[in-house]
Design a protein around this motif. Structure first.
Motif, PDB file in Angstrom:
ATOM      1  N   GLN A 101       0.799  -1.152  -0.130  1.00  0.00           N
ATOM      2  CA  GLN A 101       0.093   0.060   0.100  1.00  0.00           C
ATOM      3  C   GLN A 101       0.835   1.320  -0.191  1.00  0.00           C
ATOM      4  O   GLN A 101       0.529   2.232  -0.611  1.00  0.00           O
ATOM      5  N   LEU A 102       1.798   0.994   0.733  1.00  0.00           N
ATOM      6  CA  LEU A 102       2.773   2.188   0.698  1.00  0.00           C
ATOM      7  C   LEU A 102       3.476   2.565  -0.524  1.00  0.00           C
ATOM      8  O   LEU A 102       3.740   3.603  -1.006  1.00  0.00           O
ATOM      9  N   THR A 103       3.896   1.354  -1.090  1.00  0.00           N
ATOM     10  CA  THR A 103       4.585   1.623  -2.482  1.00  0.00           C
ATOM     11  C   THR A 103       3.208   2.155  -3.531  1.00  0.00           C
ATOM     12  O   THR A 103       3.756   3.068  -4.284  1.00  0.00           O
ATOM     13  N   LEU A 104       2.102   1.929  -3.458  1.00  0.00           N
ATOM     14  CA  LEU A 104       1.021   2.241  -4.177  1.00  0.00           C
ATOM     15  C   LEU A 104       0.825   3.685  -3.971  1.00  0.00           C
ATOM     16  O   LEU A 104       0.666   4.749  -4.954  1.00  0.00           O
ATOM     17  N   LEU A 105       0.924   4.096  -2.716  1.00  0.00           N
ATOM     18  CA  LEU A 105       0.694   5.606  -2.384  1.00  0.00           C
ATOM     19  C   LEU A 105       1.825   6.376  -2.917  1.00  0.00           C
ATOM     20  O   LEU A 105       1.567   7.590  -3.741  1.00  0.00           O
ATOM     21  N   GLY A 106       3.208   5.748  -3.261  1.00  0.00           N
ATOM     22  CA  GLY A 106       4.178   6.653  -3.727  1.00  0.00           C
ATOM     23  C   GLY A 106       3.989   6.546  -5.182  1.00  0.00           C
ATOM     24  O   GLY A 106       4.204   7.757  -5.909  1.00  0.00           O
ATOM     25  N   THR A 128       1.191   9.372  -5.784  1.00  0.00           N
ATOM     26  CA  THR A 128       1.765  10.646  -5.530  1.00  0.00           C
ATOM     27  C   THR A 128       2.588  11.025  -6.791  1.00  0.00           C
ATOM     28  O   THR A 128       2.631  12.165  -7.479  1.00  0.00           O
ATOM     29  N   ALA A 129       3.543  10.175  -7.317  1.00  0.00           N
ATOM     30  CA  ALA A 129       4.145  10.398  -8.447  1.00  0.00           C
ATOM     31  C   ALA A 129       3.733  10.567  -9.744  1.00  0.00           C
ATOM     32  O   ALA A 129       3.771  11.637 -10.516  1.00  0.00           O
ATOM     33  N   LEU A 130       2.609   9.770  -9.699  1.00  0.00           N
ATOM     34  CA  LEU A 130       1.721  10.034 -11.244  1.00  0.00           C
ATOM     35  C   LEU A 130       0.943  11.397 -10.971  1.00  0.00           C
ATOM     36  O   LEU A 130       0.692  12.018 -11.993  1.00  0.00           O
ATOM     37  N   LEU A 131       0.398  11.856  -9.760  1.00  0.00           N
ATOM     38  CA  LEU A 131      -0.258  13.110  -9.653  1.00  0.00           C
ATOM     39  C   LEU A 131       0.738  14.328 -10.164  1.00  0.00           C
ATOM     40  O   LEU A 131       0.453  14.865 -10.888  1.00  0.00           O
ATOM     41  N   LEU A 132       2.037  14.128  -9.688  1.00  0.00           N
ATOM     42  CA  LEU A 132       3.061  15.093 -10.101  1.00  0.00           C
ATOM     43  C   LEU A 132       3.224  15.136 -11.428  1.00  0.00           C
ATOM     44  O   LEU A 132       3.407  16.123 -12.194  1.00  0.00           O
ATOM     45  N   LEU A 133       3.250  13.985 -12.266  1.00  0.00           N
ATOM     46  CA  LEU A 133       3.791  13.707 -13.515  1.00  0.00           C
ATOM     47  C   LEU A 133       2.621  14.246 -14.344  1.00  0.00           C
ATOM     48  O   LEU A 133       2.901  14.926 -15.535  1.00  0.00           O
ATOM     49  N   MET A 134       1.337  13.921 -13.990  1.00  0.00           N
ATOM     50  CA  MET A 134       0.222  14.322 -14.718  1.00  0.00           C
ATOM     51  C   MET A 134      -0.025  15.863 -14.752  1.00  0.00           C
ATOM     52  O   MET A 134      -0.654  16.644 -15.675  1.00  0.00           O
ATOM     53  N   SER A 135       0.305  16.714 -13.644  1.00  0.00           N
ATOM     54  CA  SER A 135       0.331  18.027 -13.437  1.00  0.00           C
ATOM     55  C   SER A 135       1.382  18.954 -14.197  1.00  0.00           C
ATOM     56  O   SER A 135       1.177  19.668 -14.578  1.00  0.00           O
ATOM     57  N   ILE A 179      -4.004  12.208   1.860  1.00  0.00           N
ATOM     58  CA  ILE A 179      -2.613  12.722   1.486  1.00  0.00           C
ATOM     59  C   ILE A 179      -2.897  13.053   0.036  1.00  0.00           C
ATOM     60  O   ILE A 179      -2.260  13.680  -0.430  1.00  0.00           O
ATOM     61  N   ALA A 180      -3.303  11.950  -0.778  1.00  0.00           N
ATOM     62  CA  ALA A 180      -3.316  12.147  -2.285  1.00  0.00           C
ATOM     63  C   ALA A 180      -4.077  13.387  -2.789  1.00  0.00           C
ATOM     64  O   ALA A 180      -3.563  14.048  -3.845  1.00  0.00           O
ATOM     65  N   GLY A 181      -5.167  13.735  -1.861  1.00  0.00           N
ATOM     66  CA  GLY A 181      -5.849  15.049  -2.192  1.00  0.00           C
ATOM     67  C   GLY A 181      -5.056  16.294  -1.891  1.00  0.00           C
ATOM     68  O   GLY A 181      -5.093  17.184  -2.663  1.00  0.00           O
TER      69      GLY A 181
END
Length: 268
Positions: free
Chosen positions: A71-76, A79-86, A121-123
């Motif tokens: 789950q922690l890996t998925l959260l990471g 988070t990386a995907l959110l930054l990439l998409m932004s 956290i993701a939000g």
């Protein structure tokens, strides 16, 4: 030679330079204040997420017990995907003053796998990317930059609060619906991610900026409900459809892979 030229330039434009210096100084002060507000925001978030001695005894918000390595890996990754998409065209499709966003999908997936805390956290990361775009980092949001120039503090609230609240509530929505059907709960959570994001964002927009000259010009004497429907229009429908399908599909895979804990396991 450089000093002489600089002296001559200053004397020949003595009116322009002080105004530019004052402008730069004011922008620096604004940036410092914004940075402080961001620090306060993430400090509060840390206090919410960080486990305490009492919470450890009761099993509340205990990261060590709630979040496993997967789950922690998925959260990471989310988070990386959110930054990439932004910072790439993957996350936003800008149309006029509004931006169709796909960033609600990683927030929904985080809420599926890590519950309300993961969604929160993701939000928060989603809110940070929106704020950065409002100040011209990683692309420019026309609406965000305009609102930021009107009221930076309200703009920060508009960027963070709706997205954090969205992610937090998604965790509870998935938990509730998954008691009936876990796969269906993934699709419902995907729909709720886009729907609540639009609802919270537009509500905050009207509440914080509804009386400003800019928003009054956009509303142009319309009924508020009609304005919201016209403003989001097909964009919101498209976001809800894409979020429902993609989150549901990804969530189904994560369920089979064991990334998402079942309510039964949590009850034990």
């Amino acid at each position: 030679g450089g000093e002489i030229g600089l002296t001559f330039h200053l004397s020949s434009s003595s009116r322009a330079k002080p105004s530019l210096s004052l402008y730069a100084a004011s922008k620096s002060i604004e940036n410092i204040a914004i940075f402080q507000n961001l620090c306060y925001t993430f400090f509060v978030l840390y206090c919410i997420v960080s486990p305490t001695e009492n919470n450890n005894k009761k099993g509340k918000l205990n990261m060590n017990k709630k979040f496993n390595a997967k789950q922690l890996t998925l959260l990471g990754l989310m988070t990386a995907l959110l930054l990439l998409m932004s910072f790439t065209p993957l996350g936003y499709l800008n149309i006029g003053p509004l931006a169709i966003t796909f960033n609600v999908i990683p927030v929904a997936v985080s809420a599926l796998a890590l519950g309300p805390v993961g969604g929160l956290i993701a939000g928060s990361v989603f809110g940070l990317t929106s704020f950065l775009q409002a100040i011209g980092v990683g692309g420019v949001s026309m609406l965000g930059s305009t609102l930021f120039s009107i009221n930076p503090f309200f703009s920060i609230l508009l960027c963070f609060v709706p997205r954090m609240l969205d992610g937090f509530l998604l965790g509870y929505i998935f938990r509730s619906v998954s008691k009936l059907n876990r796969v269906a709960a993934c699709f419902v959570t995907g729909f709720a991610a886009a729907f609540l994001n639009t609802l919270f964002f537009m509500s905050a927009l009207i509440l914080l900026f509804g009386q400003t000259e800019y928003m009054q010009g956009l509303i142009n004497g319309q009924n508020i409900l009609l304005f919201v429907c016209a403003f989001v229009g097909v964009n919101a429908v498209f976001e809800m459809l894409s979020s429902t399908v993609i989150t549901g599909a990804v969530g189904s895979v994560l369920l089979k892979a064991g990334f998402i804990q079942t309510p039964a396991k949590k009850a034990d």
